[in-house]
Design a protein around this motif. Structure first.
Motif, PDB file in Angstrom:
ATOM      1  N   THR A   8       6.598  -6.081   0.065  1.00  0.00           N
ATOM      2  CA  THR A   8       7.802  -5.276   0.199  1.00  0.00           C
ATOM      3  C   THR A   8       7.846  -4.704   1.600  1.00  0.00           C
ATOM      4  OG1 THR A   8       9.073  -3.461  -0.751  1.00  0.00           O
ATOM      5  CG2 THR A   8       6.670  -3.180  -0.636  1.00  0.00           C
ATOM      6  N   LYS A   9       8.801  -3.760   1.812  1.00  0.00           N
ATOM      7  CA  LYS A   9       8.900  -3.114   3.111  1.00  0.00           C
ATOM      8  C   LYS A   9       7.659  -2.268   3.353  1.00  0.00           C
ATOM      9  CE  LYS A   9      13.956  -2.696   2.944  1.00  0.00           C
ATOM     10  NZ  LYS A   9      15.089  -1.729   2.965  1.00  0.00           N
ATOM     11  N   SER A  10       7.352  -2.056   4.622  1.00  0.00           N
ATOM     12  CA  SER A  10       6.180  -1.233   4.941  1.00  0.00           C
ATOM     13  C   SER A  10       6.364   0.212   4.489  1.00  0.00           C
ATOM     14  CB  SER A  10       5.900  -1.280   6.447  1.00  0.00           C
ATOM     15  OG  SER A  10       7.047  -0.819   7.173  1.00  0.00           O
ATOM     16  N   SER A  11       7.585   0.684   4.457  1.00  0.00           N
ATOM     17  CA  SER A  11       7.860   2.033   3.970  1.00  0.00           C
ATOM     18  C   SER A  11       9.311   2.132   3.558  1.00  0.00           C
ATOM     19  CB  SER A  11       7.558   3.080   5.051  1.00  0.00           C
ATOM     20  OG  SER A  11       8.380   2.873   6.188  1.00  0.00           O
ATOM     21  N   VAL A  12       9.592   3.124   2.709  1.00  0.00           N
ATOM     22  CA  VAL A  12      10.942   3.315   2.231  1.00  0.00           C
ATOM     23  C   VAL A  12      11.190   4.813   2.069  1.00  0.00           C
ATOM     24  CG1 VAL A  12      10.184   3.016  -0.178  1.00  0.00           C
ATOM     25  CG2 VAL A  12      12.587   2.695   0.424  1.00  0.00           C
ATOM     26  N   LYS A  13      12.363   5.210   2.389  1.00  0.00           N
ATOM     27  CA  LYS A  13      12.695   6.627   2.283  1.00  0.00           C
ATOM     28  C   LYS A  13      12.895   7.005   0.826  1.00  0.00           C
ATOM     29  CE  LYS A  13      14.917   7.149   6.799  1.00  0.00           C
ATOM     30  NZ  LYS A  13      16.161   7.535   7.513  1.00  0.00           N
ATOM     31  N   GLU A  14      12.540   8.206   0.575  1.00  0.00           N
ATOM     32  CA  GLU A  14      12.708   8.723  -0.775  1.00  0.00           C
ATOM     33  C   GLU A  14      14.174   8.646  -1.183  1.00  0.00           C
ATOM     34  OE1 GLU A  14      10.696  12.348  -3.322  1.00  0.00           O
ATOM     35  OE2 GLU A  14      11.335  12.727  -1.267  1.00  0.00           O
ATOM     36  N   ASN A  15      14.379   8.275  -2.444  1.00  0.00           N
ATOM     37  CA  ASN A  15      15.694   8.121  -3.060  1.00  0.00           C
ATOM     38  C   ASN A  15      16.404   6.821  -2.672  1.00  0.00           C
ATOM     39  OD1 ASN A  15      15.572  10.580  -4.452  1.00  0.00           O
ATOM     40  ND2 ASN A  15      16.244  11.691  -2.612  1.00  0.00           N
ATOM     41  N   ASP A  16      15.783   5.987  -1.790  1.00  0.00           N
ATOM     42  CA  ASP A  16      16.349   4.667  -1.498  1.00  0.00           C
ATOM     43  C   ASP A  16      15.886   3.648  -2.536  1.00  0.00           C
ATOM     44  OD1 ASP A  16      17.664   5.620   0.661  1.00  0.00           O
ATOM     45  OD2 ASP A  16      16.410   4.644   2.188  1.00  0.00           O
ATOM     46  N   SER A  17      16.530   2.441  -2.510  1.00  0.00           N
ATOM     47  CA  SER A  17      16.107   1.335  -3.377  1.00  0.00           C
ATOM     48  C   SER A  17      15.224   0.382  -2.574  1.00  0.00           C
ATOM     49  CB  SER A  17      17.322   0.580  -3.922  1.00  0.00           C
ATOM     50  OG  SER A  17      18.125   1.434  -4.703  1.00  0.00           O
ATOM     51  N   VAL A  18      14.368  -0.366  -3.268  1.00  0.00           N
ATOM     52  CA  VAL A  18      13.464  -1.315  -2.603  1.00  0.00           C
ATOM     53  C   VAL A  18      13.226  -2.503  -3.522  1.00  0.00           C
ATOM     54  CG1 VAL A  18      11.356  -0.197  -3.444  1.00  0.00           C
ATOM     55  CG2 VAL A  18      11.285  -1.580  -1.355  1.00  0.00           C
ATOM     56  N   GLU A  19      13.127  -3.707  -2.909  1.00  0.00           N
ATOM     57  CA  GLU A  19      12.858  -4.927  -3.678  1.00  0.00           C
ATOM     58  C   GLU A  19      11.435  -5.393  -3.425  1.00  0.00           C
ATOM     59  OE1 GLU A  19      15.766  -8.408  -4.627  1.00  0.00           O
ATOM     60  OE2 GLU A  19      14.679  -8.963  -2.793  1.00  0.00           O
ATOM     61  N   LEU A  20      10.742  -5.722  -4.500  1.00  0.00           N
ATOM     62  CA  LEU A  20       9.352  -6.167  -4.442  1.00  0.00           C
ATOM     63  C   LEU A  20       9.297  -7.664  -4.753  1.00  0.00           C
ATOM     64  CD1 LEU A  20       7.749  -3.253  -6.509  1.00  0.00           C
ATOM     65  CD2 LEU A  20       8.332  -3.297  -4.077  1.00  0.00           C
ATOM     66  N   THR A  21       8.458  -8.405  -4.049  1.00  0.00           N
ATOM     67  CA  THR A  21       8.281  -9.849  -4.256  1.00  0.00           C
ATOM     68  C   THR A  21       6.829 -10.136  -4.577  1.00  0.00           C
ATOM     69  OG1 THR A  21      10.063 -10.361  -2.719  1.00  0.00           O
ATOM     70  CG2 THR A  21       8.537 -12.140  -3.244  1.00  0.00           C
ATOM     71  N   CYS A  22       6.625 -11.021  -5.562  1.00  0.00           N
ATOM     72  CA  CYS A  22       5.268 -11.412  -5.944  1.00  0.00           C
ATOM     73  C   CYS A  22       4.921 -12.722  -5.238  1.00  0.00           C
ATOM     74  CB  CYS A  22       5.174 -11.582  -7.457  1.00  0.00           C
ATOM     75  SG  CYS A  22       3.483 -11.803  -8.053  1.00  0.00           S
ATOM     76  N   SER A  23       3.992 -12.681  -4.312  1.00  0.00           N
ATOM     77  CA  SER A  23       3.586 -13.878  -3.564  1.00  0.00           C
ATOM     78  C   SER A  23       2.217 -14.335  -4.036  1.00  0.00           C
ATOM     79  CB  SER A  23       3.564 -13.599  -2.064  1.00  0.00           C
ATOM     80  OG  SER A  23       2.465 -12.799  -1.727  1.00  0.00           O
ATOM     81  N   SER A  24       1.999 -15.686  -3.925  1.00  0.00           N
ATOM     82  CA  SER A  24       0.704 -16.236  -4.330  1.00  0.00           C
ATOM     83  C   SER A  24       0.514 -17.589  -3.664  1.00  0.00           C
ATOM     84  CB  SER A  24       0.620 -16.384  -5.848  1.00  0.00           C
ATOM     85  OG  SER A  24       1.559 -17.343  -6.301  1.00  0.00           O
ATOM     86  N   ASN A  25      -0.684 -18.094  -3.697  1.00  0.00           N
ATOM     87  CA  ASN A  25      -1.044 -19.431  -3.212  1.00  0.00           C
ATOM     88  C   ASN A  25      -1.555 -20.207  -4.406  1.00  0.00           C
ATOM     89  OD1 ASN A  25      -2.075 -21.718  -2.021  1.00  0.00           O
ATOM     90  ND2 ASN A  25      -2.885 -20.622  -0.244  1.00  0.00           N
ATOM     91  N   SER A  26      -0.843 -21.326  -4.736  1.00  0.00           N
ATOM     92  CA  SER A  26      -1.246 -22.108  -5.905  1.00  0.00           C
ATOM     93  C   SER A  26      -0.660 -23.501  -5.796  1.00  0.00           C
ATOM     94  CB  SER A  26      -0.751 -21.442  -7.193  1.00  0.00           C
ATOM     95  OG  SER A  26       0.667 -21.418  -7.234  1.00  0.00           O
ATOM     96  N   ASN A  27      -1.192 -24.450  -6.567  1.00  0.00           N
ATOM     97  CA  ASN A  27      -0.678 -25.811  -6.648  1.00  0.00           C
ATOM     98  C   ASN A  27      -0.797 -26.276  -8.105  1.00  0.00           C
ATOM     99  OD1 ASN A  27       0.379 -28.259  -5.796  1.00  0.00           O
ATOM    100  ND2 ASN A  27      -1.644 -29.142  -5.470  1.00  0.00           N
ATOM    101  N   PRO A  28       0.321 -26.491  -8.749  1.00  0.00           N
ATOM    102  CA  PRO A  28       1.680 -26.362  -8.249  1.00  0.00           C
ATOM    103  C   PRO A  28       2.074 -24.897  -8.068  1.00  0.00           C
ATOM    104  CG  PRO A  28       1.724 -26.814 -10.582  1.00  0.00           C
ATOM    105  CD  PRO A  28       0.294 -26.923 -10.172  1.00  0.00           C
TER     106      PRO A  28
END
Length: 607
Positions: A430-450
């Motif tokens: 996600t973002k390095s920081s976010v202000k209080e009361n703002d919205s933020v999007e989180l992403t789940c990353s990984s290394n795999s095959n497939p």
């Protein structure tokens, strides 16, 4: 065998006796035709009976003799003409000679007959095939040579004639008006009659031109003769379809090296060659001189081209077009070339820690007979068509192979093994920081095959929040909990650690329950920076000690203020006194200096 019979006269002499058959044979000899000089001279039968002994004696003898006369009527070389000896002449001459003289005369006559007969039989002849084969619509050549009894003489005026059938239809003549309509403009004589060549060319051949054909020669100052023996008559077989060309090329050719192929085309008309085309690009050469191929001519066409590996097992074809009729011959090319399209062939995928066998495939002719395997850093691993990898992992290096045959070698590119493994190195991004009361999007990353195909989000207390690759937090605050995600694929799953959101907010103090003298009973403090957040709650004392502390503090403060005031005041008075004293001293120095100057001036005047 004819004979002459002599009758014994008793006095050593004899005379011939003529029979009726003898006279008939002699008369038949007088009926020789102009066009048949080769007819044999028959024997005359002269019989003579002995008066006394009544016995007969028979001797072989020619009934006629040839006299040398230079005319054309006899039909033999040197102008020989036949003369028949009538019975009266024979009878009168024989009476004047004895038997011995008659014997030698007969022997001479027999010699002359054999000589003339041999000349007539061997010198009037023609050589040509019994039949020739021609292609419909094309032309055909009837090869022909002839001979005649020149007897050492030279003749220069010849007329050659060709007939169809029994001298009824003229198909060739120097006088074109004598040629029948169906052959006008289609025939010509090939070769020089003075050199005994009599070949006939017939153009625009059709099925009605079957023949038979015969040749006639007319020689000025000699004779005329039609060659009509069985072996001197020729017929034509008309074919509707030509033979397929024959393509010749080396059994094996090499890619990139020029090679020459030939196309042999059979035809019946050297002056009207077919149009030849090749299926391959290259350099064409002029057709060769026609050569005999049975009754047909064989002409070769050459093509020089450079084969490639794409030509292997393909047909090299040659087409010959005969006035709208096209035939094709071909030869399958066998091209030698070095390996190309070299690849490492293995399973589409292999699970981590399993074993896998690799194969080195290539396209080449002849097939590859040697192989080499290399790691990505160039290390040689093996020299077999196959190579086995034990316990493969996600870190297994790429591998390449080299295929080798008699024509050269070629290598594959580095081939990475498709190793299947579960997700690892799972993180919440996600973002390095976010202000209080703002919205933020989180992403789940990984290394795999497939790649991971399923995700789960959890709060710090283990509550499942969502099942998407991303998760959105609305109105984050300093109280937002840490969040983790789990990535899942066909090989397994793995989770990230709890991820705390870095929320930017101001530090604050909150007071609760103001107590005695306005002091709070508790104090709570919050702090937040880029490294994290923290808070603390303090409780104020609830007994009288706080009063004493407060009074004492107030007294101390008051005393301190008085002391500061007194000290400051005293320091100010003293500084003022020092300033006055210093000014007085300065004035005294100035006065003294003036006095000294005046005294010095008075002294100088008195002096």
């Amino acid at each position: 065998m004819a004979s002459i019979t002599f009758h014994n006269m008793g006095n050593g002499t004899s005379r011939p006796l003529m029979t009726q058959d003898s006279r008939k044979n002699i008369r038949r000899n007088e009926k020789l035709t102009e066009d048949d000089p080769k007819d044999k001279v028959p024997f005359a039968d002269a019989l003579r009976k002995d008066k006394h002994s009544k016995t007969t004696t028979s001797l072989p003898v020619s009934a006629t003799v040839a006299s040398l006369k230079g005319g054309k009527e006899g039909g033999v070389s040197g102008g020989l003409s036949r003369c028949a000896v009538n019975d009266d002449n024979i009878y009168s001459q024989v009476l004047n000679f004895d038997a011995e003289m008659v014997f030698w005369s007969c022997l001479l006559s027999l010699f002359l007959w054999l000589r003339v007969s041999s000349a007539n039989a061997g010198e009037w002849s023609a050589k040509m095939p019994e039949s020739v084969v021609g292609l419909s619509g094309s032309c055909v050549l009837i090869p022909c040579t002839f001979s005649y009894p020149a007897n050492g003489k030279t003749y220069t005026e010849f007329t050659g004639i060709w007939y169809k059938g029994n001298e009824e239809s003229t198909v060739y003549h120097t006088d074109t008006s004598k040629i029948i309509d169906s052959f006008k403009g289609r025939t010509s004589l090939i070769g020089d009659l003075r050199k005994n060549y009599c070949s006939l060319k017939i153009s625009s051949l059709s099925s009605s031109d079957a023949g038979p054909f015969m040749f006639r020669i007319e020689i000025n100052d000699l004779n005329k003769y039609t060659y009509k023996k069985k072996e001197e008559i020729v017929s034509i077989t008309v074919k509707e379809t030509p033979e397929n060309p024959t393509v010749s090329v080396e059994e094996e050719v090499t890619s990139g090296k020029p090679v020459t192929a030939t196309c042999a085309v059979s035809h019946s008309c050297p002056s009207d060659l077919p149009r030849v085309s090749w299926s391959h690009d290259g350099s064409h050469s002029s057709p060769s001189q026609p050569q005999n191929h049975g009754q047909w001519k064989l002409t070769s066409y050459s093509l020089t081209f450079t084969p490639s590996r794409e030509d292997h097992n393909k047909r090299l074809s040659c087409s010959a077009e005969f006035k709208g009729k096209t035939v094709t011959g071909y030869k399958t090319l066998k091209v030698k070339y070095p390996p190309y399209n070299v690849n490492v062939v293995t399973k589409p995928s292999v699970k981590e820690n399993d074993s896998v066998e690799l194969n080195c495939s290539s396209n080449s002719n002849p097939p590859a007979n040697s192989y080499q395997w290399f790691s990505s850093n160039g290390k040689r691993l093996a020299e077999n068509p196959t190579y086995k990898l034990e316990r493969v992992s996600r870190h297994t290096e790429a591998i390449s192979c080299t295929a080798i045959n008699t024509e050269g070698k070629n290598s594959s590119g580095p081939q990475k093994i498709n190793v299947l493994y579960p997700p690892y190195n799972v993180n919440v991004v996600t973002k390095s920081s976010v202000k209080e009361n703002d919205s933020v999007e989180l992403t789940c990353s990984s290394n795999s095959n497939p790649p991971a195909n399923s995700y789960q989000w959890f709060s710090s207390n283990g509550k499942r929040l969502a099942e998407n690759p991303t998760y959105k937090l609305e109105r984050v605050s300093r109280h937002t909990e840490a969040i983790s995600c789990t990535a899942i694929n066909t090989e397994g799953k793995n989770s990230s650690g709890p991820q705390k959101i870095y929320i930017l907010c101001k530090a604050s103090v909150q007071q609760f329950k103001l107590g005695w003298l306005g002091f709070p009973e508790t104090i709570q403090c919050f702090a937040n920076n880029s490294l994290g957040s923290s808070s603390i709650t303090l409780e104020t004392p609830q007994n009288g000690i706080i009063i004493y502390i407060a009074v004492a503090s107030a007294v101390v403060v008051v005393l301190a203020c008085i002391l500061v005031y007194v000290v400051a005041r005293r320091c100010g008075k003293r500084a003022a006194q020092l300033h006055v004293i210093k000014n007085e001293q300065n004035e005294m120095k100035i006065t003294q200096n003036k006095s000294d100057l005046e005294n010095e001036r008075v002294y100088q005047i008195d002096f």
